[in-house]
Design an enzyme around this catalytic site. Structure first.
Site, PDB file in Angstrom:
ATOM      1  N   ASP A  84       4.052   6.961  -1.221  1.00  0.00           N
ATOM      2  CA  ASP A  84       2.851   6.806  -2.036  1.00  0.00           C
ATOM      3  C   ASP A  84       2.525   8.142  -2.706  1.00  0.00           C
ATOM      4  O   ASP A  84       2.869   9.206  -2.183  1.00  0.00           O
ATOM      5  CB  ASP A  84       1.659   6.402  -1.168  1.00  0.00           C
ATOM      6  CG  ASP A  84       1.945   5.201  -0.284  1.00  0.00           C
ATOM      7  OD1 ASP A  84       2.578   4.259  -0.788  1.00  0.00           O
ATOM      8  OD2 ASP A  84       1.533   5.216   0.887  1.00  0.00           O
ATOM      9  N   ASP A 128      -2.627   4.725  -0.929  1.00  0.00           N
ATOM     10  CA  ASP A 128      -2.740   3.717   0.128  1.00  0.00           C
ATOM     11  C   ASP A 128      -3.515   4.270   1.320  1.00  0.00           C
ATOM     12  O   ASP A 128      -3.444   5.473   1.634  1.00  0.00           O
ATOM     13  CB  ASP A 128      -1.357   3.264   0.587  1.00  0.00           C
ATOM     14  CG  ASP A 128      -0.721   2.279  -0.390  1.00  0.00           C
ATOM     15  OD1 ASP A 128      -1.312   2.041  -1.465  1.00  0.00           O
ATOM     16  OD2 ASP A 128       0.363   1.748  -0.079  1.00  0.00           O
ATOM     17  N   ARG A 179      -3.493  -5.068  -6.442  1.00  0.00           N
ATOM     18  CA  ARG A 179      -4.034  -4.185  -5.404  1.00  0.00           C
ATOM     19  C   ARG A 179      -4.904  -3.085  -6.020  1.00  0.00           C
ATOM     20  O   ARG A 179      -4.612  -1.909  -5.896  1.00  0.00           O
ATOM     21  CB  ARG A 179      -2.916  -3.569  -4.563  1.00  0.00           C
ATOM     22  CG  ARG A 179      -2.050  -4.586  -3.854  1.00  0.00           C
ATOM     23  CD  ARG A 179      -1.006  -3.936  -2.972  1.00  0.00           C
ATOM     24  NE  ARG A 179      -0.191  -4.926  -2.291  1.00  0.00           N
ATOM     25  CZ  ARG A 179       0.820  -4.646  -1.470  1.00  0.00           C
ATOM     26  NH1 ARG A 179       1.118  -3.380  -1.224  1.00  0.00           N
ATOM     27  NH2 ARG A 179       1.506  -5.605  -0.894  1.00  0.00           N
TER      28      ARG A 179
END
Length: 292
Positions: A84, A128, A179
């Site tokens: 990420d 995240d 998301r």
């Protein structure tokens, strides 16, 4: 080649992945502030890891291309990346502010040796959040050209809405597929964000995902007609108010009649009609006041 069917190739991929991880993952210690000095400050091809830490601010940083050239093979799901841009794991008191997250490389499928087309996903999330994380604020950022953008909770058994508290405010989500965020087992206050999608790398799927155990309080967000679904629910709860929703299918959630929680802080709430102008003026790098 499909490494899952060739043990030697699979072992080579794993070794390369482990060595690559040593090069690009930047662990951030507790009580750390990272501030870029100008609008071009940041990292490219790297990943900030915040694990079991607290009291961290990351501001005014371009965080580009946390790219995984050796994605893992997952059963029935092609090749999946593991890095990420910012990974927050079991950490608290975290502020990610005035950053610009972006993908520049478009590569989503490859042909195997036999000609089969399979998914080749070289990016994971942009920011995240998982584990026992709490008091996380994601504000005034630009998230651009990404698929699985912001995951909160890695699985239904991860975390608890009693402790995992997150604020997502005054951000731009531009050409992001899904998301934005997608939340499990968390209290999430999502307000004054701007959502748009046109000519992106990825087909727009939905904006905000309300999944298992999540309590989402969504206020005064703006969704353009480039968004497919504004709010998508599956075993989560949401209260919506004051949004401008021009998305193609709108919200597909059963809405609460009152907020599921009250934010424990003071905040100024813009009318949704003013959100686009405000975030374009203030989100992303180069927008901070002079730091003394």
């Amino acid at each position: 080649l499909d490494g899952s069917q060739d043990p030697k190739l699979a072992a080579l991929r794993k070794n390369l992945a482990n060595e690559y991880k040593k090069l690009i993952v930047v662990p951030v210690a507790s009580n750390t502030t990272i501030i870029g000095l100008g609008e071009n400050s940041g990292i490219k091809g790297g990943s900030f890891l915040l694990k079991n830490v607290q009291n961290i601010a990351i501001r005014n940083m371009n965080i580009l291309d946390a790219f995984d050239p050796f994605p893992d093979v997952q059963k029935n799901d092609g090749f999946n990346a593991q890095y990420d841009g910012v990974s927050i794991d079991s950490s608290k008191n975290i502020w990610v502010d005035h950053c610009h997250f972006k993908d520049n490389v478009d590569l989503s499928h490859v042909h195997l040796a036999g000609g089969e087309l399979t998914k080749w996903q070289t990016y994971d999330g942009l920011c995240d959040i998982k584990g026992d994380s709490a008091a996380i604020t994601i504000s005034h950022n630009i998230f651009e050209n990404h698929d699985k953008t912001m995951l909160i909770g890695s699985r239904d058994s991860d975390g608890s809405s009693e402790t995992r508290t997150i604020t997502v405010a005054h951000n731009i989500f531009d050409n992001c597929a899904q998301r934005l965020p997608m939340a499990r087992n968390a209290k999430v206050h999502v307000y004054n964000n701007f959502y748009d999608s046109k000519d992106g790398f990825y087909d727009q799927k939905y904006a905000i995902g309300v999944r298992f155990g999540s309590l989402v309080y969504a206020q005064n967000n703006y969704f353009t007609n480039g968004v497919k679904i504004s709010y998508k629910c599956n075993k989560g709860t949401i209260f919506e108010s004051g949004n401008i929703d021009l998305s193609k299918k709108g919200s597909v959630c059963e809405k609460l009649t009152k907020p599921p929680f009250e934010p424990p802080y003071k905040f100024e709430l813009l009318e949704a009609s003013n959100v686009q102008k405000e975030v374009n003026q203030n989100a992303g790098t180069g927008k901070l006041a002079v730091i003394k």
